[in-house]
Design an enzyme around this catalytic site. Sequence first.
Site, PDB file in Angstrom:
ATOM      1  N   GLY A   1       0.836  -1.207   0.000  1.00  0.00           N
ATOM      2  CA  GLY A   1       0.000   0.000   0.000  1.00  0.00           C
ATOM      3  C   GLY A   1       0.865   1.249   0.000  1.00  0.00           C
TER       4      GLY A   1
ATOM      5  N   GLY B   1      -0.198   4.751  -1.154  1.00  0.00           N
ATOM      6  CA  GLY B   1      -1.329   5.375  -0.459  1.00  0.00           C
ATOM      7  C   GLY B   1      -0.867   6.494   0.470  1.00  0.00           C
TER       8      GLY B   1
ATOM      9  N   ASP C   1       2.417  -1.967  -4.577  1.00  0.00           N
ATOM     10  CA  ASP C   1       1.138  -1.261  -4.666  1.00  0.00           C
ATOM     11  C   ASP C   1       0.554  -1.496  -6.058  1.00  0.00           C
ATOM     12  OD1 ASP C   1      -0.019   1.419  -2.889  1.00  0.00           O
ATOM     13  OD2 ASP C   1      -0.887   1.026  -4.863  1.00  0.00           O
TER      14      ASP C   1
ATOM     15  N   ASP D   1      -0.435  -6.787  -7.107  1.00  0.00           N
ATOM     16  CA  ASP D   1      -1.559  -6.992  -6.202  1.00  0.00           C
ATOM     17  C   ASP D   1      -1.122  -7.881  -5.033  1.00  0.00           C
ATOM     18  OD1 ASP D   1      -4.007  -7.619  -5.074  1.00  0.00           O
ATOM     19  OD2 ASP D   1      -5.010  -7.866  -7.004  1.00  0.00           O
ATOM     20  N   ILE D   2      -1.458  -7.486  -3.807  1.00  0.00           N
ATOM     21  CA  ILE D   2      -1.091  -8.339  -2.666  1.00  0.00           C
ATOM     22  C   ILE D   2      -1.806  -9.693  -2.719  1.00  0.00           C
ATOM     23  CG2 ILE D   2      -0.413  -6.573  -0.961  1.00  0.00           C
ATOM     24  CD1 ILE D   2      -3.276  -6.955   0.222  1.00  0.00           C
TER      25      ILE D   2
ATOM     26  N   TYR E   1     -14.878  -2.745   6.907  1.00  0.00           N
ATOM     27  CA  TYR E   1     -13.481  -2.352   7.142  1.00  0.00           C
ATOM     28  C   TYR E   1     -13.110  -2.517   8.621  1.00  0.00           C
ATOM     29  CZ  TYR E   1      -9.643   1.080   7.691  1.00  0.00           C
ATOM     30  OH  TYR E   1      -8.480   1.720   8.016  1.00  0.00           O
TER      31      TYR E   1
ATOM     32  N   LYS F   1     -10.389  -5.105  10.160  1.00  0.00           N
ATOM     33  CA  LYS F   1      -9.221  -4.669  10.941  1.00  0.00           C
ATOM     34  C   LYS F   1      -9.177  -5.403  12.287  1.00  0.00           C
ATOM     35  CE  LYS F   1      -7.008  -1.590   8.415  1.00  0.00           C
ATOM     36  NZ  LYS F   1      -5.637  -1.831   7.970  1.00  0.00           N
TER      37      LYS F   1
HETATM   38  N1  SER Z   1      -9.683   6.891   8.014  1.00  0.00           N
HETATM   39  C1  SER Z   1     -10.295   5.593   7.985  1.00  0.00           C
HETATM   40  C2  SER Z   1     -11.596   5.621   7.311  1.00  0.00           C
HETATM   41  O1  SER Z   1     -12.224   6.656   7.350  1.00  0.00           O
HETATM   42  C3  SER Z   1     -10.478   5.072   9.370  1.00  0.00           C
HETATM   43  O2  SER Z   1      -9.349   4.382   9.730  1.00  0.00           O
HETATM   44  O3  SER Z   1     -12.017   4.636   6.813  1.00  0.00           O
END
Ligand code: SER
Length: 337
Positions: A10, A13, A34, A52-53, A152, A156
């Site tokens: 990444g 990013g 990346d 790609d990972i 997400y 995580k």
């Molecule tokens: N900045 C991130 C998001 O908004 C949160 O870790 O998804």
Amino acid sequence: MRKKVILVTGSAGEIGCALIEKLGQGDIPLLTLDLDPLPDDVAHLSTHIQGDILDESLLARLVSEYEFEAIFHLAALLSTRGEYTPEMAHHVNVDGTLGLLKLAAEQSEWRGKSVLFIFPSSIAVYGLPDRETKTQYARVREWEWNNPRTMYGSNKLYCEMLGIYFSKYYRQLAAEQPVMLDFRSLRFPGLISAFTTPSGGTSDYGPEMLHAAAKGEPYECFVDPDVRIPFMAMPDAVKSLVMLANTPVEKLNQRVYNVTSFSLSAEEFRDQVLQSFPNAQITYDSDPKRQAIVDSWAADLDDSAARRDWNWKPDYDMKRAFNEYLVPKIRQRYQDN
Ligand code: SER
């Protein structure tokens, strides 16, 4: 012989670009991965692989050529984007992480020395049920309110657990205990960079407001004025990643740490922006669905464990972040372009 490197995924990013600027000054060469090429200003700092990972044959090739001293695994789909393509987010965020953990586990075993695995996690792992609770539990600790409401955040949280599993229990029933990897994770608040804007996150209204003001463009904020979450300037995010990576393992009483800097409502954020860009046109047009996601995130993070175990302290409080980093660098950035 395999070449010793630090791998950063990444890397093109937001965090990646800032991190490789810092790591590029070290002794161990960088290998970056990346989907996108690296921006020109950091491209000279690493050997970059555009890929790609999730590409297993690519990872196998990298393992055959390189010895990973450390892996900073930053690649992820963020919280808003993930809600549009939840299965893809799961694939990238979980399967991608699992593949790299396996790779790091194998290399730790093969070289008889732990591969350091640094994983940025997020405020999105928290899920407070309503605004009243959010006000009541203003500064959450790591083990509280781990009830994410996004793909997400769930990804995580699970990957934190996977990382701990690979550090402590991987192949626990095997006859001989392998040398395990050394997983460490930071839960970040909303990050703000002067050089890049995030894409696909839900804390993006903060940085978007600021960058729009600096460009002289109007901005419609997608959350209510009174919604509050913590933020951190990008140099502190990089500082915390490097500090955590450099801490002797015996000082770590846990594997996952909150880190934060300052907490602001959207209106307070707007006030800060207006102090430097008085003509900025920032209005509100709240999106109830994205608003609900931010409402579920903690108003502030308790980072006392990081302060205690590895002397974490941000360099940039709110005033310094705006006056000494964000505003001057952003002005310079848009003037230069
Ligand atoms: N900045 C991130 C998001 O908004 C949160 O870790 O998804």
